[in-house]
Design a protein around this motif. Sequence first.
Motif, PDB file in Angstrom:
ATOM      1  N   VAL A   1       0.868  -1.176   0.000  1.00 12.50           N
ATOM      2  CA  VAL A   1       0.000   0.000   0.000  1.00 12.50           C
ATOM      3  C   VAL A   1       0.904   1.225   0.000  1.00 12.50           C
ATOM      4  N   ASN A   2       0.616   2.182  -0.887  1.00 18.17           N
ATOM      5  CA  ASN A   2       1.463   3.376  -0.952  1.00 18.17           C
ATOM      6  C   ASN A   2       1.121   4.341   0.182  1.00 18.17           C
ATOM      7  N   GLU A   3       1.805   5.475   0.229  1.00 22.93           N
ATOM      8  CA  GLU A   3       1.635   6.437   1.320  1.00 22.93           C
ATOM      9  C   GLU A   3       0.232   7.046   1.376  1.00 22.93           C
ATOM     10  N   HIS A   4      -0.553   6.898   0.300  1.00 25.67           N
ATOM     11  CA  HIS A   4      -1.913   7.431   0.259  1.00 25.67           C
ATOM     12  C   HIS A   4      -2.954   6.342   0.526  1.00 25.67           C
ATOM     13  N   GLY A   5      -2.501   5.137   0.837  1.00 26.37           N
ATOM     14  CA  GLY A   5      -3.417   4.051   1.145  1.00 26.37           C
ATOM     15  C   GLY A   5      -3.901   3.263  -0.056  1.00 26.37           C
ATOM     16  N   HIS A   6      -3.268   3.447  -1.205  1.00 22.48           N
ATOM     17  CA  HIS A   6      -3.658   2.740  -2.426  1.00 22.48           C
ATOM     18  C   HIS A   6      -2.846   1.464  -2.587  1.00 22.48           C
ATOM     19  N   VAL A   7      -3.532   0.362  -2.915  1.00 16.80           N
ATOM     20  CA  VAL A   7      -2.836  -0.897  -3.213  1.00 16.80           C
ATOM     21  C   VAL A   7      -2.210  -0.760  -4.591  1.00 16.80           C
ATOM     22  N   MET A   8      -0.927  -0.992  -4.671  1.00 14.42           N
ATOM     23  CA  MET A   8      -0.220  -0.916  -5.950  1.00 14.42           C
ATOM     24  C   MET A   8      -0.262  -2.296  -6.615  1.00 14.42           C
ATOM     25  N   TRP A   9      -0.574  -2.313  -7.904  1.00 13.17           N
ATOM     26  CA  TRP A   9      -0.653  -3.555  -8.672  1.00 13.17           C
ATOM     27  C   TRP A   9       0.584  -3.666  -9.540  1.00 13.17           C
ATOM     28  N   HIS A  10       1.150  -4.874  -9.601  1.00 14.10           N
ATOM     29  CA  HIS A  10       2.379  -5.132 -10.355  1.00 14.10           C
ATOM     30  C   HIS A  10       2.113  -6.196 -11.411  1.00 14.10           C
ATOM     31  N   LEU A  11       2.798  -6.080 -12.504  1.00 14.47           N
ATOM     32  CA  LEU A  11       2.704  -7.058 -13.579  1.00 14.47           C
ATOM     33  C   LEU A  11       3.623  -8.237 -13.268  1.00 14.47           C
ATOM     34  N   THR A  12       3.127  -9.445 -13.472  1.00 11.43           N
ATOM     35  CA  THR A  12       3.969 -10.635 -13.312  1.00 11.43           C
ATOM     36  C   THR A  12       4.636 -10.945 -14.647  1.00 11.43           C
ATOM     37  N   ASP A  13       5.540 -11.904 -14.659  1.00  9.49           N
ATOM     38  CA  ASP A  13       6.170 -12.308 -15.921  1.00  9.49           C
ATOM     39  C   ASP A  13       5.120 -12.821 -16.909  1.00  9.49           C
ATOM     40  N   ALA A  14       4.138 -13.577 -16.394  1.00  8.48           N
ATOM     41  CA  ALA A  14       3.063 -14.088 -17.262  1.00  8.48           C
ATOM     42  C   ALA A  14       2.247 -12.925 -17.830  1.00  8.48           C
ATOM     43  N   GLY A  15       2.019 -11.895 -17.017  1.00 12.91           N
ATOM     44  CA  GLY A  15       1.290 -10.721 -17.476  1.00 12.91           C
ATOM     45  C   GLY A  15       2.046  -9.953 -18.543  1.00 12.91           C
ATOM     46  N   ARG A  16       3.352  -9.854 -18.362  1.00 11.32           N
ATOM     47  CA  ARG A  16       4.177  -9.170 -19.367  1.00 11.32           C
ATOM     48  C   ARG A  16       4.148  -9.943 -20.693  1.00 11.32           C
TER      49      ARG A  16
END
Length: 188
Positions: A58-73
Amino acid sequence: MTIKHSLLAILAQSPCYGNQLRTEFERRTAHSWPVNVGQIYNTLERLERDGYVSRGAVNEHGHVMWHLTDAGRAESESWFHTPTPRTHARDDLAAKISLAISLPGVDAEALIATELFAAQQRHAESARVHDAEDNSLARLVHLAAVQRANADVQWLLAAQVAATTGASQPSAVDMHRPRRGRPKKAVA
């Protein structure tokens, strides 16, 4: 274009939170495809289930950050390198006009005239917006709308000719009971 692949493509650039993805999607499509944030989060959850994205901190503003996986890339790259299918499998306008021409008691000519007028209005409006647009990305998106509207006008003119010349005659519903099950195999 799918929301799924669009989100993957944006996440390939940088981790983002849901509303940020919605804003980026709309900005990059010249606001031609509005999407609500609930749809973004539903898509992210499906992408997570399928292994294409993962939830980060969760970033400093309370937002969940989403990341790309290798499969997603890999999925995103594959999408960009695969031609977009343009099928005629479901064209609501073509189906409506075909039904109108083929059904007794439907004034197909009036229906086509109404649809043609609406298509001509869409074409004119799209052309005005296209000419007034300053942003080159928005101009490109609006040019697609101009071309689609023009194609609709041309097709409706052809349908109008078909309807007025009797190229297709209305027919009653076939009252023979359709066979159920699989067709019989041909005997060799």
